[in-house]
Design a protein around this motif. Structure first.
Motif, mmCIF file in Angstrom:
data_model
loop_
_atom_site.group_PDB
_atom_site.id
_atom_site.type_symbol
_atom_site.label_atom_id
_atom_site.label_comp_id
_atom_site.label_asym_id
_atom_site.label_seq_id
_atom_site.Cartn_x
_atom_site.Cartn_y
_atom_site.Cartn_z
ATOM 1 N N THR A 68 0.823 -1.147 0.029
ATOM 2 C CA THR A 68 0.109 -0.046 0.089
ATOM 3 C C THR A 68 0.969 1.072 -0.030
ATOM 4 N N ALA A 69 0.334 2.419 -0.212
ATOM 5 C CA ALA A 69 1.043 3.642 -0.286
ATOM 6 C C ALA A 69 1.759 3.880 1.115
ATOM 7 N N GLY A 70 0.967 3.561 2.039
ATOM 8 C CA GLY A 70 1.658 3.421 3.324
ATOM 9 C C GLY A 70 2.635 2.848 3.648
ATOM 10 N N GLU A 71 2.506 1.481 3.456
ATOM 11 C CA GLU A 71 3.682 0.444 3.476
ATOM 12 C C GLU A 71 4.986 1.058 2.907
ATOM 13 N N PHE A 72 4.620 1.373 1.557
ATOM 14 C CA PHE A 72 5.707 1.658 0.655
ATOM 15 C C PHE A 72 6.416 2.948 0.867
ATOM 16 N N THR A 73 5.826 3.771 1.773
ATOM 17 C CA THR A 73 6.374 5.243 2.092
ATOM 18 C C THR A 73 7.432 4.671 3.536
ATOM 19 N N ARG A 74 6.673 3.899 4.260
ATOM 20 C CA ARG A 74 7.484 3.672 5.697
ATOM 21 C C ARG A 74 8.672 2.843 5.318
ATOM 22 N N THR A 75 8.471 1.875 4.362
ATOM 23 C CA THR A 75 9.908 0.899 3.856
ATOM 24 C C THR A 75 10.955 1.797 3.385
ATOM 25 N N VAL A 76 10.441 2.586 2.459
ATOM 26 C CA VAL A 76 11.521 3.851 1.953
ATOM 27 C C VAL A 76 12.246 4.393 2.917
ATOM 28 N N ALA A 77 11.284 5.133 3.781
ATOM 29 C CA ALA A 77 11.926 5.807 5.027
ATOM 30 C C ALA A 77 12.750 5.162 5.806
ATOM 31 N N ALA A 78 12.433 3.905 6.245
ATOM 32 C CA ALA A 78 13.034 3.235 7.112
ATOM 33 C C ALA A 78 14.417 2.801 6.459
ATOM 34 N N ALA A 79 14.532 2.302 5.312
ATOM 35 C CA ALA A 79 15.779 1.820 4.587
ATOM 36 C C ALA A 79 16.799 3.108 4.428
ATOM 37 N N ALA A 80 16.104 4.044 4.153
ATOM 38 C CA ALA A 80 17.021 5.463 3.995
ATOM 39 C C ALA A 80 17.564 5.855 5.309
ATOM 40 N N GLU A 81 16.673 5.849 6.477
ATOM 41 C CA GLU A 81 17.466 6.240 7.710
ATOM 42 C C GLU A 81 18.435 5.333 8.100
ATOM 43 N N PHE A 82 18.320 3.911 7.925
ATOM 44 C CA PHE A 82 19.343 3.176 8.239
ATOM 45 C C PHE A 82 20.574 3.571 7.371
ATOM 46 N N LEU A 83 20.466 3.620 6.180
ATOM 47 C CA LEU A 83 21.787 4.063 5.215
ATOM 48 C C LEU A 83 22.244 5.005 5.595
ATOM 49 N N ARG A 84 21.290 6.065 6.030
ATOM 50 C CA ARG A 84 22.133 7.342 6.267
ATOM 51 C C ARG A 84 22.913 7.145 7.543
ATOM 52 N N GLN A 100 24.780 4.832 8.133
ATOM 53 C CA GLN A 100 26.024 3.926 7.838
ATOM 54 C C GLN A 100 27.019 4.819 7.289
ATOM 55 N N ILE A 101 26.517 5.894 6.763
ATOM 56 C CA ILE A 101 27.616 7.077 5.840
ATOM 57 C C ILE A 101 28.377 7.739 6.726
ATOM 58 N N VAL A 102 29.760 7.751 6.278
ATOM 59 C CA VAL A 102 30.727 8.631 6.997
ATOM 60 C C VAL A 102 30.349 10.060 6.578
ATOM 61 N N GLU A 103 30.405 11.215 7.402
ATOM 62 C CA GLU A 103 30.148 12.607 7.298
ATOM 63 C C GLU A 103 31.020 13.057 6.033
ATOM 64 N N ASP A 104 30.187 13.711 5.169
ATOM 65 C CA ASP A 104 30.735 14.340 3.889
ATOM 66 C C ASP A 104 30.912 13.287 2.711
ATOM 67 N N GLU A 105 30.426 12.048 3.193
ATOM 68 C CA GLU A 105 30.663 10.932 1.988
ATOM 69 C C GLU A 105 29.452 10.957 1.033
ATOM 70 N N ILE A 106 29.682 10.890 -0.161
ATOM 71 C CA ILE A 106 28.625 10.752 -1.038
ATOM 72 C C ILE A 106 28.513 9.286 -1.458
ATOM 73 N N PRO A 107 27.887 8.268 -1.024
ATOM 74 C CA PRO A 107 27.782 6.902 -1.188
ATOM 75 C C PRO A 107 27.355 6.594 -2.448
ATOM 76 N N VAL A 108 27.751 5.311 -2.895
ATOM 77 C CA VAL A 108 27.189 4.836 -4.230
ATOM 78 C C VAL A 108 26.545 3.511 -3.800
ATOM 79 N N VAL A 109 25.350 3.312 -4.338
ATOM 80 C CA VAL A 109 24.452 2.272 -3.727
ATOM 81 C C VAL A 109 24.340 1.373 -5.043
ATOM 82 N N ALA A 110 24.809 0.323 -5.115
ATOM 83 C CA ALA A 110 24.631 -0.894 -6.192
ATOM 84 C C ALA A 110 23.342 -1.597 -5.893
ATOM 85 N N VAL A 111 22.671 -1.888 -6.834
ATOM 86 C CA VAL A 111 21.427 -2.519 -6.601
ATOM 87 C C VAL A 111 21.445 -3.821 -7.521
#
Length: 513
Positions: free
Chosen positions: A32-48, A50-61
């Motif tokens: 659902t739109a709500g589930e999709f939004t929360r899944t994206v936000a959770a994954a983004a917060e976790f990735l953020r 893990q990132i070193v300050e000023d690093e521009i990460p590359v995420v291979a999918v």
């Protein structure tokens, strides 16, 4: 939208208006739109975190192409300003086509990926790739797959404040690897600017769009999914094109938009079930990837009505011209690729001068949608981008009204029978024959290096045209100088990763190369 607005933020905000609506649907998997939004936000917060300050990460999918995970992982990475690299394939048409392990390894090395986001189907391959790399990326997934894999679903969705998510518009958003003539994939680097510009049409949509995606969402087709989600709509994912399945989905899900290649459009028109399918929900059928036959477009208009939208562009430039739905009712305009939507010059290949209306030359494009360049390949970029103009390698001409006609690729023009022959002209002539469903025309040189016109055709069901009939037809439509020296008949034409007839393969089969 401001230039620094993050396109993912705008999509998630649009979906929040109806959180119970199904946003993504694939077989028995749905968000659902709500589930999709929360899944994206959770994954983004976790990735953020893990990132070193000023690093521009590359995420291979590395995921099965047309699955919710492919879209969710791109959104999560792009939401925090990371660059996404898709490792599945260079094929922009067939989501089942896959890169070889060696090519995936080389792309990971070239991009210096920080994270490798995977699904369960590709976990073993991802671990194998990481073992071979001297500085492997960290593995991540939407789930718990082992102690060596970061579980992105454990992020705190509530900690993400969408209102402050902005991104430098010139930062690389995605690197799309395309198949090059040298055999080495080229990394077309698109900035956030392009994603943001594309999204405006979806945000302005009068209502939710139900979009059927059969082309890979890991390539340019991903923008179609973005538009649908930005409208607050639904994306229905199919693992490739099957005419019967498409017609069934249109009726079952009340699909309002889909994107096809011209050969796929022809297959729908020719399908016996088309007469009994309720097509009333369709508002737009976008098609592109290779030149379309005016004769076959006339048939498609009869079947679908005023919903056809031809889109001419390249991965490097995005859109160049559009043939709008009303234009499809004009026989003259059906012979074009539409009216220009970008700044274009047609250049003479010999002296680089701009050619006047009606003359054929290479199409060069300058547009806000242009790529940043090829990823970490400045010399290759300099060959294709000069003074802000992208040299497409496409041959075309313009008319007084700003409509463009396509005449093939720079390397495809044949000089035979004392004249220059553009393959597209002969293909269109063949496609006006009532028995011909598809056609590809290419040059084959003999032992004396004399080039001859060859054609490959697919007949319609019940079609009985033979070599002599088609020769006479081409001579009547064009001239005796345009008549192919040889015609082969096929059940299906081989296609390149861009969905165009694979003329190199056809020529190699004729020469035994």
């Amino acid at each position: 939208m401001s230039p620094t607005d993050n396109y993912v933020r705008r999509v998630l905000e649009a979906l929040s208006a109806d959180p119970e609506r199904v946003a993504l649907l694939r077989e028995d998997e749905r968000f659902t739109a709500g589930e999709f939004t929360r899944t994206v936000a959770a994954a983004a917060e976790f990735l953020r975190r893990q990132i070193v300050e000023d690093e521009i990460p590359v995420v291979a999918v590395l995921t099965v192409a047309n699955t919710p995970a492919t879209i969710i992982l791109r959104y999560a990475a792009n939401l925090i300003g990371a660059t996404v690299v898709h490792l599945h394939s260079t094929n922009a048409v067939d989501p089942t086509d896959q890169l070889a392990t060696r090519e995936r390894y080389e792309i990971l090395k070239r991009t210096g990926a920080t994270f490798l986001a995977v699904d369960e189907e590709n976990l073993g391959l991802a671990r194998e790739l990481c073992e071979r790399l001297p500085e492997p990326p960290r593995l991540a997934a939407l789930g718990s797959f082992g102690p060596d894999v970061l579980d992105l679903t454990t992020g705190d969705a509530d900690a993400v404040d969408l209102k402050v998510m902005e991104t430098d518009p010139e930062r690389p958003a995605v690197v799309l690897f395309t198949s090059g003539t040298s055999g080495t994939p080229k990394g077309v680097t698109l900035p956030f600017r392009v994603r943001t510009l594309y999204l405006r049409a979806g945000l302005d949509a009068p209502g939710p769009i139900t979009y059927l995606s059969t082309l890979p969402v890991s390539h340019s087709n991903g923008s179609g999914a973005d538009l649908a989600l930005a409208s607050g709509g639904t994306v229905v994912l199919h693992n490739g094109f099957d005419a019967s399945a498409v017609l069934g989905a249109v009726e079952r899900h009340r699909v309002s938009a889909l994107t096809l290649t011209p050969p796929q459009l022809y297959m729908l028109v020719d399908h016996p079930a088309i007469k009994d399918t309720d097509l009333s929900s369709i508002q737009i059928i976008s098609y592109g990837g290779c030149p379309a036959s005016p004769a076959r477009l006339a048939e498609a208009v009869e079947v679908f009505g005023p919903v056809l939208l031809q889109f001419y562009g390249t991965t490097e430039t995005s859109g160049i011209s559009v043939l709008a739905p009303p234009d499809h009712f004009d026989p003259e305009l059906r012979m074009t690729a539409g009216r220009l939507t970008a700044e274009v010059r047609v250049r003479d290949q010999d002296d680089d001068r701009d050619l006047p209306v009606g003359e054929i030359g290479e199409i060069c494009v300058r547009s806000p949608f242009n790529m940043l360049g090829y990823w970490r390949e400045p010399e290759l970029t300099a060959e294709s981008v000069r003074d802000g103009w992208v040299y497409t390698g496409d041959l075309g001409s313009l008319d007084e009204r700003g409509y463009v006609r396509l005449h093939g690729r720079v390397g495809e023009v044949m000089k035979t029978n004392g004249i220059k022959v553009h393959p597209t002209a002969v293909e269109n002539a063949l496609l006006t024959h009532p028995d011909v469903a598809q056609a590809a025309v290419y040059g084959v040189a003999d032992g004396d290096r004399v080039e001859h016109i060859h054609a490959a055709v697919v007949l319609r069901p019940g079609g009985a045209a033979d070599f002599a009939a088609l020769l006479g037809h081409v001579a009547g439509e064009l001239s005796p100088q345009h008549v192919p020296a040889a015609i082969t008949f096929h059940d299906d034409l081989p296609l390149t990763g861009a969905g165009k007839p694979d003329k190199q393969r056809l020529a190699a089969e004729r020469t035994g190369a």
